[in-house]
Design an enzyme around this catalytic site. Structure first.
Site, PDB file in Angstrom:
ATOM      1  N   ASP A  50       0.619  -1.318  -0.096  1.00 51.28           N
ATOM      2  CA  ASP A  50       0.044   0.020  -0.042  1.00 51.28           C
ATOM      3  C   ASP A  50       1.034   1.164   0.005  1.00 51.28           C
ATOM      4  O   ASP A  50       2.140   1.027   0.194  1.00 51.28           O
ATOM      5  CB  ASP A  50      -1.060  -0.008   1.249  1.00 51.28           C
TER       6      ASP A  50
HETATM    7  C1  BGC Z   1      -5.135   3.266   0.311  1.00 47.09           C
HETATM    8  C2  BGC Z   1      -5.070   2.374  -0.970  1.00 47.09           C
HETATM    9  C3  BGC Z   1      -4.871   2.994  -2.229  1.00 47.09           C
HETATM   10  C4  BGC Z   1      -3.500   3.796  -2.266  1.00 47.09           C
HETATM   11  C5  BGC Z   1      -3.851   4.409  -3.532  1.00 47.09           C
HETATM   12  C6  BGC Z   1      -3.626   4.407  -0.011  1.00 47.09           C
HETATM   13  O1  BGC Z   1      -3.828   5.218   0.915  1.00 47.09           O
HETATM   14  O2  BGC Z   1      -4.766   2.734   1.401  1.00 47.09           O
HETATM   15  O3  BGC Z   1      -6.026   1.494  -0.685  1.00 47.09           O
HETATM   16  O4  BGC Z   1      -4.987   2.001  -3.354  1.00 47.09           O
HETATM   17  O5  BGC Z   1      -3.677   4.854  -1.383  1.00 47.09           O
HETATM   18  O6  BGC Z   1      -4.316   5.518  -3.651  1.00 47.09           O
END
Ligand code: BGC
Length: 739
Positions: free
Chosen positions: A229
């Site tokens: 993530d």
């Molecule tokens: C989130 C993810 C997301 C990523 C990209 C993160 O803050 O937890 O679910 O895909 O950002 O936007």
């Protein structure tokens, strides 16, 4: 190659690599290596539709995407075909906008109703979550666009999400928190998996070899790419070794550390080669690599139709006293209460948000269906909403993430008693919409969020009192991303529709249900507790720690490392163990406001002729479902299993099927194939799967609390089942809830 490029928040010094190809508003890329002919690939969120920017500099065209119903709403359909169709439409949009992978589906378990991202997730039940996620992956990937199952694993709260340590038993891990991922990986073969921010039993998910190599790849056969993530984890070397192939969004500091470790002989080139091979296998599948000439103009009207169908099927009729619904023809003069009726919420905030071109409000939906909406009331609401909304001026300096975060909603408009009485005199029914929103970075709170605000309770009470005196029905519509307290007020209105955040077409969908044009067939994918403190997780969830913005910014980049100081913030003990949601309520005889699986229809269904046949390695459980009412409708058949074992949930969902539309008097045959392995459960003592040598009972229910038919089967011959390696155990003793 191991670290991606481009990022959505915070500073730019962290971007690494050569990015030759981006789509504005997309959240990340892998970087290109032009001397090898490797292009960058582009990633965008998210679970309810593709999230890119609708506008581009020096460009008059727009790049809107479709806002589909949120994950919880999709799961409420219990219809994998609908979800597959949503996935296909999302895949087409992503492909035509030049994207290679959608960072979805999100299938963390809705462990506690206050998790700020529950709306992105499907259910409290792993089977329902896994089947929904598998359908979504199949739909998106059928269009040549990849998916990333997220967030792997045990990411069930937003508070201190980048360093919260989840402590749980192995049986809770395997049976509840990993099960949905296992189903989706095995049934749909996603191109990627995204690891979660948190620790799982002492190790960051993105640094856990046991989780990523032993369980995900070796046991489940996953052969795709694993990515972090955004900014997830701490030590890039450990992430490399663990098989977390790609680090997103990619920081120079990570790149330097990996290089240094290789030079120092700390990190073998075979690990790097393995990870790069997996990233390249992903790249080779993508549209960017294969030079797909995207049009930048997907057919958004087709997607809108798909979104509307899904939204209609996701609406849950929780209550319908005196057959208040559907509104008859004579009932088409309606008074529309609640700010949200006019300012309808299509979806949640953060990376699960979508930049759609419009949202059909409930007001619009009713007008589109020729309802006569009381004008005096509507114009008062409109004026009030305009004035109050104008008072909120975002301060981007204080709050750079303002656009990304969930904003407090304005207070309910107080309708004066003259207008209220007049509304009851000249209309045939009242509709009251209650709205809630939430999103990334903060969990919900109990007061004035899970619990209704005083002004909302007063609105429901006053409208019910005045309309009921006039002999006219009141219908409450819940436009929410997660459940709210209902026990204190659910007896007041005649009917309640749980419409969730139904995406951009939501107002049309709710109006279709109100008229009866659509017979509701949604069922609860979660339990609605009678009060927050009734939840089995209430002692082990940060219910009063909604994160503030400073904490958020701090969290995104800096707060790392294990700390055992603050319960439910630094660490969370999953003391409820496997007793999550209905597994708890049914086993401990606790009566919720509405049980898991509940959902009414304008018709009625009868179950009959339950038959269980057995062969060498599976059961076939079949029955007939008959529409015994006056109107056409669809039903959800739920199959539960009771295992004859102490310290187990009273029953667990083991299969479900949505029927086709059944005409009045029509019956359909439903059959479930249940392999004997599905009787197995994780036994902590023997560290493996076991099947009890005693008789098991299957149940067919209208909800987990409303069982219509049951049958007990003779024991199956105990099979050789897989043993688990001794891994992923909690670091400490957890005080486990026992029945
Ligand atoms: C989130 C993810 C997301 C990523 C990209 C993160 O803050 O937890 O679910 O895909 O950002 O936007």
């Amino acid at each position: 190659m191991l670290v991606g490029g481009e990022m959505s928040y915070a500073s730019t010094d962290q971007m690494v690599g050569n990015i030759s190809h981006t789509v504005p508003g997309a959240c990340g890329t892998t970087h290109s290596i032009s001397r090898l002919g490797i292009p960058s690939t582009v990633m965008a969120d998210g679970p309810a539709g593709v999230r890119i920017s609708p506008f581009r500099e020096d460009d008059d065209a727009t790049y809107y995407c479709t806002a589909f119903p949120i994950g919880t709403a999709l799961a409420s359909t219990w219809n994998t075909e609908i979800v597959r169709n949503v996935g296909k439409a999302m895949g087409v949009e992503a492909r035509e906008y030049g994207l290679d992978i959608i960072l979805a589906p999100a299938l963390n378990i809705q462990r506690d109703p206050l998790c700020g991202r529950n709306f992105e997730y499907y259910s409290e039940d792993p089977l329902l979550s896994g089947k929904m996620a598998a359908a979504m992956v199949q739909g998106i990937q059928s269009q040549g666009v990849g998916t990333a199952l997220k967030h792997f694993a045990v990411n069930n709260q937003e508070t201190k999400r980048v360093a919260n340590q989840a402590n749980l038993t192995r049986r809770a891990l395997y049976e509840i928190y990993l099960k949905g991922f296992e189903i989706a990986v095995k049934e749909a073969g996603p191109w990627a998996v995204m690891t979660s921010y948190n620790y799982v039993n002492g190790v960051y998910a993105s640094e856990s070899y046991d989780l990523l190599e032993t369980v995900l790849r070796q046991r489940w056969g996953f052969d795709g790419m694993v990515m972090t993530d955004w900014f997830g984890g701490d030590d890039p070397v450990r992430q490399m070794i663990a098989g977390n192939d790609l680090l997103m969004p990619g920081r120079q500091i990570q790149y330097d550390r990996i290089l240094q470790a290789v030079m120092a002989g700390e990190l073998g080139m075979e690990v790097i080669d393995r990870n790069v091979r997996r990233i390249l296998s992903f790249v080779f599948k993508t549209n960017s690599f294969n030079d797909y000439a995207h049009s930048d103009s997907p057919d958004l009207s087709y997607s809108a139709d798909v979104a509307l169908e899904a939204a209609k099927e996701s609406v849950i009729l929780l209550k319908n006293d005196g057959l208040a619904l559907p509104l008859s023809d004579g009932g088409k003069r309606v008074a529309l209460f609640g700010n949200t009726s006019y300012d309808y919420i299509s979806g949640g905030t953060g990376s699960g948000d979508v930049n759609e071109a419009y949202t059909v409000s409930l007001y619009d939906g009713l007008k589109n269906r020729k309802f006569r909406v009381f004008r005096r009331l509507a114009s008062s609401y409109r004026k009030y909403i305009r004035t109050e909304a104008a008072k909120i001026v975002p301060d981007y300096e204080k709050n750079p993430l303002y656009d990304f975060l969930c904003h407090p909603r304005i207070n309910e408009y107080e309708v004066n008693s003259r207008l209220l009485k007049r509304s009851a005199r000249v209309n045939d029914a009242a509709l009251v919409t209650i709205g809630r929103n939430s999103g990334e970075h903060a969990d919900r709170v109990v007061n004035e969020d899970f619990n209704l605000k005083d002004c909302e309770l007063k609105l429901i009470r006053d409208v019910c009192s005045v309309f009921h005196k006039a002999g006219k029905p009141v219908i409450v519509i819940l436009n929410v991303g997660g459940v709210v307290e209902m026990s204190s007020w659910k007896d007041m209105p005649d009917a309640i529709l749980l419409a969730w955040h139904g995406g951009q077409e939501a107002g049309d969908a709710v109006a279709a249900v109100l008229t009866g044009e659509t017979n509701p067939s949604g069922h609860l994918p979660v339990t609605v507790p009678a009060s927050y403190f009734q939840c089995p997780t209430a002692d082990n969830f940060p219910y009063d720690h909604g994160a503030d913005v400073q904490e958020i910014l701090h969290n995104v980049l800096d707060v790392r490392g294990k700390s055992n100081e603050l319960r439910n913030v630094d660490f969370t003990d999953y003391e409820e163990d496997i007793y999550v949601g209905y597994r708890y309520y049914d086993t401990f005889d606790v009566t919720p406001a509405y049980p898991f699986g509940h959902g009414l229809s304008y018709t009625d269904f009868r179950y009959r002729d339950l038959l269980i046949e057995r062969s060498e390695d599976h059961f076939v459980i079949s029955l007939y479902v008959e529409n015994i009412g006056d109107v056409t409708g669809k039903d959800v058949v739920q199959l539960y299993l009771s295992r004859p074992v102490a310290d187990r949930p009273e029953k667990e969902l083991i299969g479900f099927k949505k029927t086709p539309e059944l005409l009045p008097g029509e019956a359909t045959h439903i059959a479930f194939r249940i392999p004997y392995e599905m009787l197995a459960f994780f036994d902590e003592k023997s560290n493996g799967m076991l099947i009890s040598p005693d008789s098991h009972t299957f149940h067919i229910g209208k909800s987990s609390a409303d069982i219509e038919l049951s049958a007990t089967v003779e024991p199956v011959i105990c099979m050789e089942l897989l043993k688990y390696p001794d891994i992923l155990s909690p670091e400490k003793n957890i005080h486990i809830l026992k029945p």
